[in-house]
Scaffold this active site. Structure first.
Site, PDB file in Angstrom:
ATOM      1  N   ILE A 473       0.833  -1.208   0.000  1.00 51.06           N
ATOM      2  CA  ILE A 473       0.000   0.000   0.000  1.00 51.06           C
ATOM      3  C   ILE A 473       0.868   1.258   0.000  1.00 51.06           C
ATOM      4  O   ILE A 473       0.460   2.306   0.475  1.00 51.06           O
ATOM      5  CB  ILE A 473      -1.010  -0.031   1.167  1.00 51.06           C
ATOM      6  CG1 ILE A 473      -0.309  -0.136   2.530  1.00 51.06           C
ATOM      7  CG2 ILE A 473      -1.968  -1.200   1.004  1.00 51.06           C
ATOM      8  CD1 ILE A 473      -1.284  -0.078   3.737  1.00 51.06           C
ATOM      9  N   GLY A 474       2.076   1.079  -0.546  1.00 50.11           N
ATOM     10  CA  GLY A 474       3.014   2.191  -0.595  1.00 50.11           C
ATOM     11  C   GLY A 474       4.067   2.088   0.488  1.00 50.11           C
ATOM     12  O   GLY A 474       4.922   2.957   0.639  1.00 50.11           O
ATOM     13  N   ALA A 517       4.363  -6.309   7.706  1.00 45.68           N
ATOM     14  CA  ALA A 517       5.785  -6.622   7.539  1.00 45.68           C
ATOM     15  C   ALA A 517       6.178  -7.887   8.287  1.00 45.68           C
ATOM     16  O   ALA A 517       6.820  -8.783   7.730  1.00 45.68           O
ATOM     17  CB  ALA A 517       6.635  -5.440   8.009  1.00 45.68           C
ATOM     18  N   ILE A 609      14.477  -3.623  11.987  1.00 45.25           N
ATOM     19  CA  ILE A 609      14.049  -2.740  10.904  1.00 45.25           C
ATOM     20  C   ILE A 609      14.487  -3.414   9.598  1.00 45.25           C
ATOM     21  O   ILE A 609      15.677  -3.511   9.298  1.00 45.25           O
ATOM     22  CB  ILE A 609      14.669  -1.331  11.061  1.00 45.25           C
ATOM     23  CG1 ILE A 609      14.229  -0.708  12.398  1.00 45.25           C
ATOM     24  CG2 ILE A 609      14.279  -0.430   9.892  1.00 45.25           C
ATOM     25  CD1 ILE A 609      12.725  -0.578  12.612  1.00 45.25           C
ATOM     26  N   LEU A 610      13.517  -3.898   8.851  1.00 45.78           N
ATOM     27  CA  LEU A 610      13.806  -4.708   7.664  1.00 45.78           C
ATOM     28  C   LEU A 610      14.485  -3.893   6.578  1.00 45.78           C
ATOM     29  O   LEU A 610      15.328  -4.405   5.844  1.00 45.78           O
ATOM     30  CB  LEU A 610      12.507  -5.298   7.117  1.00 45.78           C
ATOM     31  CG  LEU A 610      11.859  -6.334   8.041  1.00 45.78           C
ATOM     32  CD1 LEU A 610      10.382  -6.478   7.725  1.00 45.78           C
ATOM     33  CD2 LEU A 610      12.571  -7.676   7.933  1.00 45.78           C
ATOM     34  N   LYS A 613      15.251   2.449   4.854  1.00 49.61           N
ATOM     35  CA  LYS A 613      14.764   3.477   3.935  1.00 49.61           C
ATOM     36  C   LYS A 613      13.230   3.481   3.894  1.00 49.61           C
ATOM     37  O   LYS A 613      12.601   4.537   4.037  1.00 49.61           O
ATOM     38  CB  LYS A 613      15.329   3.214   2.540  1.00 49.61           C
ATOM     39  CG  LYS A 613      15.239   4.398   1.609  1.00 49.61           C
ATOM     40  CD  LYS A 613      15.714   3.999   0.215  1.00 49.61           C
ATOM     41  CE  LYS A 613      16.886   4.850  -0.221  1.00 49.61           C
ATOM     42  NZ  LYS A 613      17.327   4.529  -1.581  1.00 49.61           N
ATOM     43  N   THR A 614      12.623   2.314   3.716  1.00 51.98           N
ATOM     44  CA  THR A 614      11.152   2.282   3.661  1.00 51.98           C
ATOM     45  C   THR A 614      10.564   2.528   5.053  1.00 51.98           C
ATOM     46  O   THR A 614       9.509   3.142   5.181  1.00 51.98           O
ATOM     47  CB  THR A 614      10.642   0.952   3.078  1.00 51.98           C
ATOM     48  OG1 THR A 614      11.203  -0.127   3.808  1.00 51.98           O
ATOM     49  CG2 THR A 614      10.988   0.819   1.604  1.00 51.98           C
ATOM     50  N   GLU A 685       2.087   2.191  12.173  1.00 56.69           N
ATOM     51  CA  GLU A 685       1.212   3.068  12.943  1.00 56.69           C
ATOM     52  C   GLU A 685       1.904   3.771  14.101  1.00 56.69           C
ATOM     53  O   GLU A 685       1.396   4.750  14.636  1.00 56.69           O
ATOM     54  CB  GLU A 685       0.006   2.253  13.430  1.00 56.69           C
ATOM     55  CG  GLU A 685      -0.870   1.933  12.232  1.00 56.69           C
ATOM     56  CD  GLU A 685      -1.925   0.905  12.475  1.00 56.69           C
ATOM     57  OE1 GLU A 685      -1.578  -0.159  13.030  1.00 56.69           O
ATOM     58  OE2 GLU A 685      -3.079   1.140  12.125  1.00 56.69           O
TER      59      GLU A 685
HETATM   60 MO1  MOS Z   1      -4.563   0.387   9.290  1.00 56.35          MO
HETATM   61  S1  MOS Z   1      -5.855   1.779  10.079  1.00 56.35           S
HETATM   62  O1  MOS Z   1      -5.063  -1.037  10.125  1.00 56.35           O
HETATM   63  O2  MOS Z   1      -4.738   0.261   7.654  1.00 56.35           O
END
Ligand code: MOS
Length: 725
Positions: A473-474, A517, A609-610, A613-614, A685
């Protein structure tokens, strides 16, 4: 091996699909060229409550290009909910076009299918609807006597918890805080609009749908249309942002699929930016009453966090605002409650860090207010009340470096030298300079996830294709899955192709809730491990050979392996969370109340942290959104009719580059093998959590003004009185 080291997890390699995206070659769901495609446009209700008396489609039907107009009068019968009022994890979508009932302003009450998008849109405007209108419930304040306790709230969080006696703890405290915060309705606006292209062949449907969870979309379609899951294929190789709004296939998806079935044509339905304010969920308004008490040394004696919010009249949803409050600090007396009312608004849903984003604003602002009353360094107040044991569930944390995050962030920020408890202590010309901090935490879920690896031996090299129904999702899913395969097959990433977002690939939990991830990469790792194990057997060797040598020895040119990973009983013995700390400097214009973000330091402790950069991209995205939450974002509703009146980026403001200032992001070294075998805790998040509080705390430090209703606009700064300790 040099190449493998560069390719494996932990390396900051660029996105595997980056070039495709830059060249416009990464196909999003609306970009699949399907022959004979027709276009659909939803018709939206213009009342918030009542019944449809009549829908007159005569004039619309006469227009050029119109193929069909679907309303409750002629819609396919769909399976609806068992009952009207259930939580949104029910498989079926709310029964689209199945009744004359209207639940909110902007509800889809029909759909026009035409040869072109413009024709569909024009005709939709000519459809005339008459209603038997009822008085809608819109205003939160007018319905607080209807608050009730929901049985379930989001994230498997308990509705209410308590231990000890909060009133007693408040009475025993040296200083207390008793305040209420309001966070408004906010909308997620991914760059890629919500969209579906649906095409049927007999009983089989293919849906190119912009969605975060492929397997869930399949289930929803199968259940709603009462067909077998085997007859549903969902394809979504690229998703241009979701943020929770695409966790579920929404009503527009069902309408698109229905329209395709009823017209016998492939149909595309795209939700316009304007419709995204009503059609894809939003963050609900939360009113959070906080009570905190501490003794002279700053040791907490009580923490109470009571949230009230509104759901729709047709579904129940409440985000877990108090979840972080239950586990962040050591307190002998704790009370966390959640209550709901039902309003004639669309259903609120998940939006990035549901619960934590608004909940952390309340908790971490209240902690700052307490520190101010105690005249104590707010960073020290957090450190003093740290705990390595999750009191809410009586389990140890799998790992918890909150204190380290605070200490390292403070050092990077030079907190000790900059911060001063006296508001307005630092000025630069017309600017009041303020410093604020906050602590943060987010649950790190881990779920069952599968992957398939197909290997090809070409000369000395093995080329691998890894497939799963995971979505990107980006966030970088392609890249971290590719890195995992590079690491565990011990081949360079250039020899790996990653294929995602198709329901014919092995199942994953999709992207959401910060579980993507950890789940995806553990699944991919097991597929790699299985490939080695099987090939060793086939090659009859126990030697430590490369994957190419094993294939040669087994006389195989091609080989496939699958793998599934998921949490074990061990996981349940611990509380698994990521942690973080934020420090920020704001400048507030003393005359206009305008706020400038000067500097932000974010420290995260989120397992391995895989890809730095991402991961950095995730964190600065979260911080940017937190700035929007703090300073600008507010979806406004017309109070009589219930229509969202913020309907574009002209009136719903999000931060842009110029609003950001300098951002430093630090990841603490951590690998948490209790969390999962890859040691990953997820980061999607954590980035937004507690950002608004850090900013608000800095604004207070600059001005002595505590704005408890977000967003902190210049006019609120001007009209809020200065507080004294
Ligand atoms: Mo997140 S709000 O579970 O895409």
């Amino acid at each position: 091996m040099k190449d493998q080291k560069k390719s494996g997890t932990g390396n900051p390699i660029s996105r595997l699909e980056g070039t495709l995206k830059v060249m416009g070659k990464a196909k999003y769901s609306s970009e699949f060229a399907i022959d004979n495609l027709a276009f659909a446009q939803g018709i939206q209700s213009t009342v918030a409550a009542g019944k449809i008396l009549n829908i007159d489609t005569a004039e619309a039907e006469k227009q050029d290009g119109v193929i069909k107009i679907i309303t409750h009068q002629n819609a396919m019968k769909l399976k609806g909910y068992g009952g009207r009022f259930e939580s949104p994890d029910t498989k079926s979508i709310s029964p689209s076009l199945q009744t004359t009932d209207v639940h909110y302003y902007g509800e889809y009450i029909g759909v026009v299918v035409a040869e072109t998008f413009e024709q569909a849109r024009y005709a939709a405007n000519l459809v005339k609807v008459t209603y038997d209108k009822e008085n809608p419930k819109i205003d939160f304040d007018k319905h607080t006597d209807e608050l009730y306790m929901p049985k379930k709230i989001n994230g498997e969080s308990h509705t209410n918890t308590q231990w000890g006696d909060v009133d007693k703890g408040m009475n025993e405290a040296f200083k207390t805080v008793d305040v209420t915060y309001n966070t408004p309705i906010e909308h997620h606006h991914p760059m890629e609009l919500h969209n579906i292209i649906a095409t049927w062949e007999g009983d089989k449907v293919t849906a190119y749908a912009s969605t975060q969870i492929v397997a869930h979309a399949v289930k929803t379609i199968a259940d709603t249309f009462q067909i077998s899951e085997d007859n549903v294929r969902v394809i979504t190789p690229y998703v241009g942002g979701g943020f929770g709004s695409k966790l579920q296939l929404r009503e527009h998806g069902i309408l698109g699929i229905m329209a395709a079935k009823m017209t016998g044509r492939p149909v595309q339905l795209t939700v316009t930016r304007h419709e995204m304010f009503t059609a894809v969920g939003f963050r609900q308004h939360n009113r959070q009453h906080m009570r905190l008490g501490a003794d002279k040394e700053g040791v907490l004696t009580a923490v109470a966090h009571e949230t009230t919010a509104a759901t729709s009249v047709y579904e129940e949803f409440q985000e877990q605002c108090g979840a972080m409050t239950r586990m962040l600090y050591n307190t002998p007396n704790s009370l966390v409650t959640h209550k709901l009312m039902k309003l004639n608004l669309p259903s609120p849903r998940w939006m990035r860090a549901p619960g934590e984003a608004p909940g952390s604003f309340a908790l971490e602002s209240a902690m700052d207010e307490l520190a101010f009353k105690l005249q104590m360094d707010p960073a020290e107040l957090r450190i003093k009340n740290d705990t390595q044991h999750d009191l809410s569930v009586d389990k140890p944390f799998s790992s918890r470096q909150l204190v380290e995050c605070i200490r390292i962030g403070a050092k990077k920020f030079d907190w000790k030298n900059k911060w001063n408890p006296k508001p307005g202590h630092t000025t630069k010309e017309n600017w009041l300079v303020g410093y604020g901090m906050s602590a943060s935490s987010r649950q790190a879920p881990y779920m069952e996830s599968s992957a398939k690896i197909s290997l090809k031996l070409e000369g000395e090299k093995v080329f691998a294709t890894v497939q799963s129904d995971a979505t990107d999702i980006g966030t970088g899913s392609y890249t971290i899955i590719g890195q995992t395969v590079a690491e565990y097959l011990k081949i360079p990433i250039e020899q790996i192709s990653v294929e995602l977002g198709d329901s014919k690939f092995p199942k994953t939990p999709g992207s959401g809730g910060s579980w993507g991830a950890a789940s995806y990469t553990n699944g991919a790792k097991v597929a790699c491990d299985n490939a080695f194990t099987s090939l060793k057997t086939l090659a009859s060797t126990s030697d430590d050979l490369s994957i190419a040598e094993l294939m040669k020895k087994a006389k195989l040119k091609e080989f496939e392996a699958e793998g599934t990973a998921g949490p074990t009983a061990e996981f349940d013995k611990y509380s698994v969370y990521s942690f973080g700390a934020n420090f920020c400097e704001v400048w507030v214009d003393e005359y206009s109340g305008m706020i400038r973000l000067e500097h932000f330091v974010n420290v995260g402790s989120a397992g391995k942290i895989l890809n730095p950069k991402t991961a950095y991209g995730q964190i600065i995205g979260g911080i940017t959104w937190g700035i929007g939450q703090a300073l600008t974002e507010h979806s406004q509703i017309e109070p009589n009719h219930g229509n969202f009146i913020t309907r574009s980026f002209a009136d719903y403001h999000v931060p842009v580059n110029l609003d950001l200032g300098k951002i430093d992001v630090i990841f603490l070294p951590e690998e948490d093998f209790i969390a999962n075998p890859m040691g990953v805790k997820g980061i999607g998040e954590l980035g937004i959590t507690s950002i608004a509080a850090a900013i608000s705390n800095a604004v207070f430090n600059a001005t002595g003004k505590r704005v408890r209703d977000l967003p902190i606009t210049p006019e609120k700064i001007i009209t809020t009185p200065v507080e004294v300790a």
